[in-house]
Write an enzyme that holds these catalytic residues in place. Structure first.
Site, PDB file in Angstrom:
ATOM      1  N   SER A 157      32.518  25.110  10.072  1.00 56.93           N
ATOM      2  CA  SER A 157      32.500  24.085   9.038  1.00 56.93           C
ATOM      3  C   SER A 157      32.353  24.740   7.660  1.00 56.93           C
ATOM      4  O   SER A 157      33.147  25.639   7.339  1.00 56.93           O
ATOM      5  CB  SER A 157      31.369  23.090   9.316  1.00 56.93           C
ATOM      6  OG  SER A 157      31.552  21.900   8.586  1.00 56.93           O
ATOM      7  N   ARG A 227      23.579  10.760   4.742  1.00 50.63           N
ATOM      8  CA  ARG A 227      23.548  11.468   6.017  1.00 50.63           C
ATOM      9  C   ARG A 227      24.170  10.648   7.141  1.00 50.63           C
ATOM     10  O   ARG A 227      24.896  11.170   7.981  1.00 50.63           O
ATOM     11  CB  ARG A 227      22.103  11.821   6.369  1.00 50.63           C
ATOM     12  CG  ARG A 227      21.937  12.503   7.709  1.00 50.63           C
ATOM     13  CD  ARG A 227      22.673  13.821   7.754  1.00 50.63           C
ATOM     14  NE  ARG A 227      22.348  14.616   8.921  1.00 50.63           N
ATOM     15  CZ  ARG A 227      22.863  15.801   9.176  1.00 50.63           C
ATOM     16  NH1 ARG A 227      23.742  16.329   8.336  1.00 50.63           N
ATOM     17  NH2 ARG A 227      22.533  16.471  10.249  1.00 50.63           N
ATOM     18  N   ASP A 330      38.359  17.076  16.419  1.00 53.67           N
ATOM     19  CA  ASP A 330      37.732  17.201  15.093  1.00 53.67           C
ATOM     20  C   ASP A 330      38.668  16.562  14.062  1.00 53.67           C
ATOM     21  O   ASP A 330      39.763  17.061  13.823  1.00 53.67           O
ATOM     22  CB  ASP A 330      37.515  18.690  14.791  1.00 53.67           C
ATOM     23  CG  ASP A 330      36.808  18.932  13.452  1.00 53.67           C
ATOM     24  OD1 ASP A 330      36.650  17.975  12.661  1.00 53.67           O
ATOM     25  OD2 ASP A 330      36.409  20.083  13.211  1.00 53.67           O
ATOM     26  N   HIS A 363      33.946  17.201  15.414  1.00 52.79           N
ATOM     27  CA  HIS A 363      33.625  18.346  14.565  1.00 52.79           C
ATOM     28  C   HIS A 363      32.377  19.085  15.058  1.00 52.79           C
ATOM     29  O   HIS A 363      32.313  20.319  15.020  1.00 52.79           O
ATOM     30  CB  HIS A 363      33.417  17.864  13.136  1.00 52.79           C
ATOM     31  CG  HIS A 363      33.125  18.946  12.151  1.00 52.79           C
ATOM     32  ND1 HIS A 363      34.022  19.959  11.882  1.00 52.79           N
ATOM     33  CD2 HIS A 363      32.043  19.189  11.370  1.00 52.79           C
ATOM     34  CE1 HIS A 363      33.492  20.775  10.979  1.00 52.79           C
ATOM     35  NE2 HIS A 363      32.303  20.333  10.652  1.00 52.79           N
ATOM     36  N   ASP A 364      31.389  18.336  15.509  1.00 53.58           N
ATOM     37  CA  ASP A 364      30.131  18.939  15.947  1.00 53.58           C
ATOM     38  C   ASP A 364      30.270  19.799  17.202  1.00 53.58           C
ATOM     39  O   ASP A 364      29.277  20.408  17.628  1.00 53.58           O
ATOM     40  CB  ASP A 364      29.084  17.849  16.211  1.00 53.58           C
ATOM     41  CG  ASP A 364      28.138  17.671  15.027  1.00 53.58           C
ATOM     42  OD1 ASP A 364      28.315  18.382  14.019  1.00 53.58           O
ATOM     43  OD2 ASP A 364      27.232  16.828  15.124  1.00 53.58           O
TER      44      ASP A 364
END
Lengths: 391, 391
Positions: A157, A227, A330, A363-364
């Site tokens: 990232s 967040r 992602d 993405h994680d």
């Protein structure tokens, strides 16, 4: 300082550079502290060091209990004895980025340009920083450790952006790099999401024009909203459906909202409960002005722009070995961005391999249990080590 | 009422139902006003009426200048003389949804349950409503116009949810339906995005527990953040890149931030400027409590859940003709959701056609210039009219 900030800076192991760092904006930021952790042992030849670059809201606590949150290190499954990044073999370094809030110099540090009141913090007067500025500070750290050349630079990232900036700015400084779940520039959509997060923070009256420490508050609501939104972008639709689907749970008032049993504030979906937790726990460990500063650095990131708009030019003649990794689900840093990077590297005749990991975790995924990804990291590092004759 | 709210309710043409509407939550909301617009003329046989259901933040001003914003109707390119939904041929009705803020009964209406102070508004005490409740109110409107059977019900996004609910709840009431850019249930990701929007609003101190009208304010900052985030989800990554890319423009202070020329608040990207405009213009036309109420209704939407978890069961035996439309780059209501719907309709032996329009415009494509989509709408309506022998 008028108060103890609710979020304590704490005492993180760090190195200080009194001469500071000359930033892209022209300002010399001095002094600069860089907080860091290391794992494993540096070999006598000093040829086994791997620098790990952390993601936006990550930090240097890669493979140990976090001193603030008490949680395990963020990449403990990847880094350690016998792990894919094997600390029996490699010396691993990770530093908190410049602009961060876990011990490195950032908006929450004491203002040192002589323009503020004594003991005033930088806040939003912190000079604008770039990904390259972060890398410049890391370079000073690496050299201060007596290392002339890194074995590899690895990160996902925003960490992957730093990896690319390392390869472009200091191509002689490493054998290999692994840019993971990243892109050679921040897209309009990425910028848009970052901007909403910034606006959520700035909209919070407790942000107080960036001087929240003066009132002993933090813009907790705005930071939590930022967040929550960002967290959605880190997961795929499939992952959210698998984890939460449409399951519900009792609301804060046991299924009853403030207006009684029949209310729009009654039971909530599990995904909402999860996001609220993500938001509220984040504000205890992250500084709002760091959020502004670092997201801005990400938005400005564009390797090609620094090379007359030609991504290929950035890499021509490089001897660095690249392993570009993307994850199929992602959508924040999609495979198409990684492919753009890999193609530019190919055109530059660089030594590059490109791996897309099939996963529905979004993405994680680079932080989660993905055996194919583990094998890719281990295999690439072993291959480079063998080729380099690393003992 | 303690004050004139900054956002005026205005005087929109409407019909009042003193008996009200019995809601899914068990409460009878009475009286209920439904504001609406019509275009074209109802035929002597009253067989040419098309009900258009608007999307989340849309309203009844489909094809005329909006009285509040002065902007053209939101579907002026689709609805009018000679247009795909041809008002020379069809009588078009569109009503503001129950829970809305453009003249229909919603959180900004006078509280009528006798529990508040005199002249108090509903605010968050407004009963929780569902998509089916919206449709029940529309049904009353349609019958009040003397129409026993609609020619068609058409709508995109949340409008598409209403279309599906119409087909399930009142299958004898129409010949055909067009659910566009929608899904048979709200996904975990959709719920997550809605929740962030709600939290942004609730976090704004000017929301004042939902009683902002008492202080003559609106939670403008929170509502703008919610809108900015939602707006990103309406566009594709490709559309954002095509429209804005990484182009920059001078910041609010002519390229200088509050801290001088070297600042993290300097020049901004065009996409940021665009989003800020979207956010600030939205707060002038939309009510924050309506935002909470309507997003909740969307989240609860799940056709299958009302039929023992079997989507197919909802449609068994239906004589309604379905035309399901999706857009290839819509990631909020992706083609996969439309396909799930189309398959269930097929299994139910319904008369269904399914069209995926190739476009890079994302979810908002149904509001934009898409000739293939126009042809699909026109063609389907003409086909049904011919089959039904509509003059």
């Amino acid at each position: 300082m008028n108060s103890t900030a609710p979020l304590h800076i704490g005492n993180h192991p760090h190195v200080s550079f009194p001469e500071g760092v000359e930033l892209d904006c022209g300002v010399t930021l001095a002094p600069v502290d860089i907080a860091y952790c290391t794992y494993g042992r540096l070999s006598p030849k000093k040829d086994n060091a791997i620098l790990i670059c952390h993601a936006f809201t990550g930090d240097q606590y890669v493979a140990e209990t976090h001193p603030l949150t008490g949680k395990p290190g963020w990449w403990g499954r990847m880094v350690g004895p016998g792990k894919p990044i094997d600390t029996d073999r490699f010396f691993v370094i990770c530093s908190n980025v410049l602009g961060g809030c876990m011990g490195s110099t950032g908006p929450r540090s004491l203002r040192t340009d002589g323009q503020g009141a004594p003991d005033e913090l930088w806040g939003t007067a912190f000079p604008p920083i770039t990904i390259r500025d972060m890398v410049r500070a890391q370079y000073k750290l690496v050299r201060s450790l007596g290392i002339d050349r890194l074995f590899a630079v690895v990160g996902g990232s925003m960490g992957g952006m730093q990896v690319l900036e390392w390869a472009v700015t200091y191509p002689q400084m490493m054998l290999a790099v692994m840019p993971i779940a990243t892109a050679p520039f921040h897209s309009a959509q990425n910028i848009a999401f970052n901007e909403v997060g910034r606006q959520a923070i700035i909209a919070d009256p407790d942000w107080r024009g960036g001087r929240y420490w003066e009132a002993d508050v933090v813009p907790a609501r705005g930071l939590a909203v930022a967040r929550m939104m960002a967290h959605i972008t880190y997961l795929s639709e499939e992952a959210l459906t698998r984890k939460f689907g449409r399951r519900m749970r009792s609301g804060p008032a046991g299924g009853q909202g403030p207006e009684g049993p029949v209310s729009m504030f009654g039971d909530i979906f599990e995904v909402e409960s999860y996001l609220r937790y993500q938001g509220s726990s984040f504000v205890r460990r992250f500084d709002a002005n760091s959020y502004l500063s670092i997201t801005r650095a990400m938005d400005w990131f564009d390797i090609a722009a620094d090379h007359d708009g030609e991504l290929t030019s950035a890499f021509v003649g490089t001897a660095v070995r690249f392993c570009v990794v993307s994850f199929s689900s992602d959508w924040l840093f999609p495979t198409s961005a990684a492919r753009t990077l890999a193609r530019a590297l190919n055109r530059a005749a660089a030594n590059v391999s490109f791996v897309e990991i099939e996963t529905d975790k979004g993405h994680d995924a680079f932080l989660l249990d993905e055996p194919d990804f583990d094998r890719t990291v281990r295999g690439f590092l072993c291959g480079v080590a063998e080729h380099a004759g690393l003992s």
